[in-house]
Design a protein around this motif. Structure first.
Motif, short mmCIF file in Angstrom:
data_model
loop_
_atom_site.label_atom_id
_atom_site.label_comp_id
_atom_site.label_asym_id
_atom_site.label_seq_id
_atom_site.Cartn_x
_atom_site.Cartn_y
_atom_site.Cartn_z
N HIS A 7 26.03 22.50 14.66
CA HIS A 7 25.92 23.94 14.90
C HIS A 7 26.46 24.72 13.71
O HIS A 7 27.56 24.47 13.24
N SER A 8 25.65 25.63 13.22
CA SER A 8 26.15 26.56 12.21
C SER A 8 25.72 27.94 12.67
O SER A 8 24.54 28.23 12.80
N GLY A 9 26.66 28.73 13.00
CA GLY A 9 26.37 30.06 13.52
C GLY A 9 27.51 30.52 14.39
O GLY A 9 28.56 29.89 14.46
N ASP A 10 27.27 31.62 15.06
CA ASP A 10 28.30 32.19 15.91
C ASP A 10 28.36 31.45 17.24
O ASP A 10 27.40 30.83 17.68
N GLU A 50 21.08 33.23 19.02
CA GLU A 50 20.42 33.21 17.72
C GLU A 50 20.55 31.83 17.06
O GLU A 50 19.60 31.31 16.47
N SER A 51 21.73 31.22 17.18
CA SER A 51 21.90 29.89 16.59
C SER A 51 21.16 28.82 17.39
O SER A 51 20.71 27.83 16.82
#
Length: 126
Positions: free
Chosen positions: A82-85, A98-99
């Motif tokens: 996971h890369s994101g908020d 969104e992620s």
């Protein structure tokens, strides 16, 4: 199958600290109330948390996008996928919608494209 309540119960027993992980993909969609249930629990954790799980002897497999610990028959913990908020939902760290879209696009399966459409509909109704 896992509902929101059973996801919360299962995640609370994991040997992971808040801040080191978040639930992802279909699990995140259940927590965001976009889907009713999911067949398994998918989690992304930091490299450090992943190494700690590996040191405890959990089996490791190479996934398509990241290595994963097979924590149990129904729980897979991916290394730093996971890369994101992320956000807290009822005490569970959850990947942002969104992620999840980014991850689902990477997977590109029919069910993922269907999930993306559900997410986009949900976001448009906010």
């Amino acid at each position: 199958m896992f509902l929101k309540e059973t996801i919360k119960e299962s995640v609370s027993t994991l040997p992971l600290k808040v801040g080191d992980y978040c639930v992802i993909t279909g699990t995140a969609l259940v927590m965001h109330d976009i889907k009713e249930e999911t067949k398994d629990i998918d989690i992304s954790c930091t490299k450090e948390a992943f190494q700690a799980l590996a040191a405890q002897g959990y089996p490791i497999k190479q996934g398509e996008f990241a290595r994963k610990v097979i924590y149990s028959e129904d729980v897979e913990i991916f290394e730093d996928w996971h890369s994101g908020d992320s956000t807290m939902i009822e005490g569970v760290p959850v990947a942002s919608l969104e992620s999840v879209i980014v991850m689902k696009k990477q997977l590109g399966r029919e069910k993922d494209l269907s999930d993306i459409a559900k997410i986009e509909t949900h976001l448009a109704q906010r």
